[in-house]
Design a protein around this motif. Structure first.
Motif, PDB file in Angstrom:
ATOM      1  N   VAL A 136       0.848  -1.192   0.000  1.00 48.05           N
ATOM      2  CA  VAL A 136       0.000   0.000   0.000  1.00 48.05           C
ATOM      3  C   VAL A 136       0.888   1.247   0.000  1.00 48.05           C
ATOM      4  N   THR A 137       0.543   2.224  -0.853  1.00 48.86           N
ATOM      5  CA  THR A 137       1.294   3.473  -0.890  1.00 48.86           C
ATOM      6  C   THR A 137       0.398   4.575  -1.455  1.00 48.86           C
ATOM      7  N   PHE A 138       0.972   5.781  -1.622  1.00 48.63           N
ATOM      8  CA  PHE A 138       0.263   6.842  -2.326  1.00 48.63           C
ATOM      9  C   PHE A 138       1.266   7.774  -2.980  1.00 48.63           C
ATOM     10  N   SER A 139       0.826   8.432  -4.056  1.00 52.75           N
ATOM     11  CA  SER A 139       1.727   9.281  -4.837  1.00 52.75           C
ATOM     12  C   SER A 139       1.162  10.669  -5.090  1.00 52.75           C
ATOM     13  N   TRP A 140       0.015  10.953  -4.487  1.00 54.99           N
ATOM     14  CA  TRP A 140      -0.690  12.227  -4.693  1.00 54.99           C
ATOM     15  C   TRP A 140      -1.468  12.520  -3.430  1.00 54.99           C
ATOM     16  N   ASP A 141      -1.659  13.788  -3.094  1.00 54.49           N
ATOM     17  CA  ASP A 141      -2.221  14.154  -1.793  1.00 54.49           C
ATOM     18  C   ASP A 141      -3.748  14.142  -1.710  1.00 54.49           C
ATOM     19  N   GLY A 142      -4.435  14.072  -2.856  1.00 52.11           N
ATOM     20  CA  GLY A 142      -5.858  14.361  -2.869  1.00 52.11           C
ATOM     21  C   GLY A 142      -6.825  13.246  -2.584  1.00 52.11           C
ATOM     22  N   GLY A 143      -6.483  12.291  -1.718  1.00 53.06           N
ATOM     23  CA  GLY A 143      -7.427  11.250  -1.340  1.00 53.06           C
ATOM     24  C   GLY A 143      -7.407  10.044  -2.242  1.00 53.06           C
ATOM     25  N   LEU A 144      -6.211   9.515  -2.533  1.00 54.02           N
ATOM     26  CA  LEU A 144      -6.065   8.347  -3.405  1.00 54.02           C
ATOM     27  C   LEU A 144      -4.953   7.455  -2.870  1.00 54.02           C
ATOM     28  N   VAL A 145      -5.318   6.197  -2.604  1.00 52.07           N
ATOM     29  CA  VAL A 145      -4.341   5.199  -2.159  1.00 52.07           C
ATOM     30  C   VAL A 145      -4.195   4.142  -3.251  1.00 52.07           C
ATOM     31  N   GLU A 146      -2.962   3.672  -3.450  1.00 48.72           N
ATOM     32  CA  GLU A 146      -2.660   2.735  -4.528  1.00 48.72           C
ATOM     33  C   GLU A 146      -2.143   1.429  -3.939  1.00 48.72           C
ATOM     34  N   ILE A 147      -2.726   0.317  -4.377  1.00 46.09           N
ATOM     35  CA  ILE A 147      -2.417  -1.001  -3.823  1.00 46.09           C
ATOM     36  C   ILE A 147      -1.880  -1.903  -4.924  1.00 46.09           C
ATOM     37  N   SER A 148      -0.732  -2.524  -4.656  1.00 44.43           N
ATOM     38  CA  SER A 148      -0.088  -3.433  -5.605  1.00 44.43           C
ATOM     39  C   SER A 148       0.124  -4.789  -4.947  1.00 44.43           C
ATOM     40  N   ALA A 149       0.657  -5.713  -5.713  1.00 45.68           N
ATOM     41  CA  ALA A 149       0.977  -7.036  -5.191  1.00 45.68           C
ATOM     42  C   ALA A 149       2.086  -6.931  -4.142  1.00 45.68           C
ATOM     43  N   PRO A 150       2.194  -7.899  -3.235  1.00 41.20           N
ATOM     44  CA  PRO A 150       3.217  -7.836  -2.191  1.00 41.20           C
ATOM     45  C   PRO A 150       4.625  -7.797  -2.784  1.00 41.20           C
ATOM     46  N   GLY A 151       5.461  -6.977  -2.183  1.00 42.79           N
ATOM     47  CA  GLY A 151       6.838  -6.865  -2.656  1.00 42.79           C
ATOM     48  C   GLY A 151       7.016  -5.960  -3.848  1.00 42.79           C
ATOM     49  N   VAL A 152       5.926  -5.482  -4.412  1.00 47.21           N
ATOM     50  CA  VAL A 152       6.010  -4.602  -5.586  1.00 47.21           C
ATOM     51  C   VAL A 152       6.251  -3.170  -5.130  1.00 47.21           C
ATOM     52  N   SER A 153       7.264  -2.557  -5.683  1.00 45.22           N
ATOM     53  CA  SER A 153       7.570  -1.152  -5.454  1.00 45.22           C
ATOM     54  C   SER A 153       8.417  -0.690  -6.621  1.00 45.22           C
ATOM     55  N   LYS A 154       8.671   0.581  -6.688  1.00 38.07           N
ATOM     56  CA  LYS A 154       9.587   1.058  -7.720  1.00 38.07           C
ATOM     57  C   LYS A 154      10.964   0.402  -7.553  1.00 38.07           C
ATOM     58  N   GLN A 155      11.355   0.188  -6.325  1.00 38.88           N
ATOM     59  CA  GLN A 155      12.648  -0.469  -6.079  1.00 38.88           C
ATOM     60  C   GLN A 155      12.697  -1.863  -6.678  1.00 38.88           C
ATOM     61  N   SER A 156      11.653  -2.654  -6.487  1.00 34.52           N
ATOM     62  CA  SER A 156      11.678  -4.032  -6.982  1.00 34.52           C
ATOM     63  C   SER A 156      11.845  -4.072  -8.490  1.00 34.52           C
ATOM     64  N   ALA A 157      11.184  -3.158  -9.200  1.00 33.80           N
ATOM     65  CA  ALA A 157      11.328  -3.120 -10.651  1.00 33.80           C
ATOM     66  C   ALA A 157      12.708  -2.612 -11.065  1.00 33.80           C
ATOM     67  N   LEU A 158      13.208  -1.592 -10.373  1.00 33.82           N
ATOM     68  CA  LEU A 158      14.522  -1.055 -10.710  1.00 33.82           C
ATOM     69  C   LEU A 158      15.621  -2.060 -10.417  1.00 33.82           C
ATOM     70  N   GLN A 159      15.437  -2.828  -9.371  1.00 35.99           N
ATOM     71  CA  GLN A 159      16.417  -3.862  -9.059  1.00 35.99           C
ATOM     72  C   GLN A 159      16.479  -4.887 -10.189  1.00 35.99           C
ATOM     73  N   TRP A 160      15.312  -5.224 -10.752  1.00 34.04           N
ATOM     74  CA  TRP A 160      15.265  -6.156 -11.886  1.00 34.04           C
ATOM     75  C   TRP A 160      16.004  -5.563 -13.081  1.00 34.04           C
ATOM     76  N   ILE A 161      15.770  -4.269 -13.371  1.00 38.36           N
ATOM     77  CA  ILE A 161      16.465  -3.619 -14.479  1.00 38.36           C
ATOM     78  C   ILE A 161      17.965  -3.586 -14.227  1.00 38.36           C
ATOM     79  N   ALA A 162      18.354  -3.244 -12.998  1.00 36.20           N
ATOM     80  CA  ALA A 162      19.778  -3.169 -12.664  1.00 36.20           C
ATOM     81  C   ALA A 162      20.464  -4.518 -12.844  1.00 36.20           C
ATOM     82  N   GLU A 163      19.773  -5.587 -12.484  1.00 42.30           N
ATOM     83  CA  GLU A 163      20.346  -6.919 -12.649  1.00 42.30           C
ATOM     84  C   GLU A 163      20.588  -7.241 -14.121  1.00 42.30           C
TER      85      GLU A 163
END
Length: 290
Positions: free
Chosen positions: A200-227
């Motif tokens: 669970v996270t959010f990227s904007w202040d106006g009353g919106l929460v964003e839910i993804s699969a467990p372990g998913v974050s910008k870091q997890s995707a960037l780590q895949w690219i870095a590898e």
């Protein structure tokens, strides 16, 4: 800035990644000439550049047309990796229907009405599904309940019942309540959900929460690219402004918060730069790529 001297002593990063809204774009949603020049210099020097955003791939096109590079892009807060040079989704991590159904049941107003949680009263839901291209039909990917209050003007979406909404996999579940700020909504949503089932996270202040699969974050995707590149987070510099950027800023060798960033992001970053209307990203990158 929190620290400046170590930057000049560090070698030029092999990997640079930036959030888009509130970071790479100014308040007019433009890439400044100064920043565009720095990105071009990075390309000439061989540094790999990526964008990392909560946006879906189709919302990247107005940004990409302002650049001389066609990068791998992290979309949907890390659930999707989009190759803009080939216009192809190359990786996606989805929430399955059983998880979507359970998550919505824990948050829907009829379930929480007696739990004394005003922030959840009347919440509505949307989902982002994954296609194969940035040119897929938006109304097949962005689906919302009929009472959903759109955070941004949208004419390309499909309305459906809550049961239909959760019946197919999605890369992101949106929880919307325009009557509260996103921080307040997040504080109501996150404790009701199991972090082993969702992120669970959010990227904007106006009353919106964003839910993804467990372990998913910008870091997890960037780590895949870095590898795939054969580099590590220590070789990277990352820029962000909101809580959905926290993981990638702490993963990167240098994590940079914008001057306009959320306080949690500033506290987690190695450096605080100028705001997005004063070329905060370019200010740091010109250390190596002027």
């Amino acid at each position: 800035m929190q620290r400046t001297a170590p930057l000049a002593e560090r070698p030029a990063p092999l990997f640079v990644v930036s959030d888009i809204d509130g970071t790479f774009l100014n308040s007019k949603e433009r890439v400044s000439p100064r920043l565009r020049n720095v990105v071009a210099n990075m390309k000439r020097q061989g540094t790999v550049f990526s964008l990392a955003t909560g946006r879906p791939a189709r919302w990247l096109l107005p940004v990409l047309e302002q650049l001389v590079v066609k990068p791998l892009c992290v979309c949907a807060n890390g659930a999707v990796i989009y190759d803009s040079a080939r216009d192809k989704i190359i990786r996606a991590v989805e929430l399955q229907p059983a998880v979507l159904t359970d998550t919505v049941a824990r948050l829907a107003s009829d379930v929480t009405a007696n739990q004394e949680e005003p922030a959840l009263e009347g919440v509505t839901f949307g989902v982002e599904r994954v296609g194969t291209s940035a040119f897929d039909r938006a109304d097949e990917l962005f689906c919302v309940t009929r009472s959903y209050d759109h955070a941004w003007l949208s004419e390309e979406h499909k309305e459906m019942s809550l049961e239909e909404l959760v019946a197919q996999p999605a890369v992101k579940l949106l929880v919307r309540n325009p009557r509260v700020c996103s921080q307040e909504l997040y504080e109501a949503v996150a404790p009701r959900l199991n972090s082993q089932h969702v992120n669970v996270t959010f990227s904007w202040d106006g009353g919106l929460v964003e839910i993804s699969a467990p372990g998913v974050s910008k870091q997890s995707a960037l780590q895949w690219i870095a590898e795939q590149m054969g580099v590590t987070g220590e070789d990277a510099v990352a820029f962000g402004d909101m809580p959905n950027d926290l993981e990638m800023l702490t993963w990167a060798g240098v994590g940079v918060a914008m001057g306009n960033a959320h306080d949690d992001v500033k506290n987690a970053a190695d450096i605080i730069t100028g705001d997005n209307d004063n070329d905060g990203v370019a200010e740091i990158l010109e250390t190596w790529f002027l």
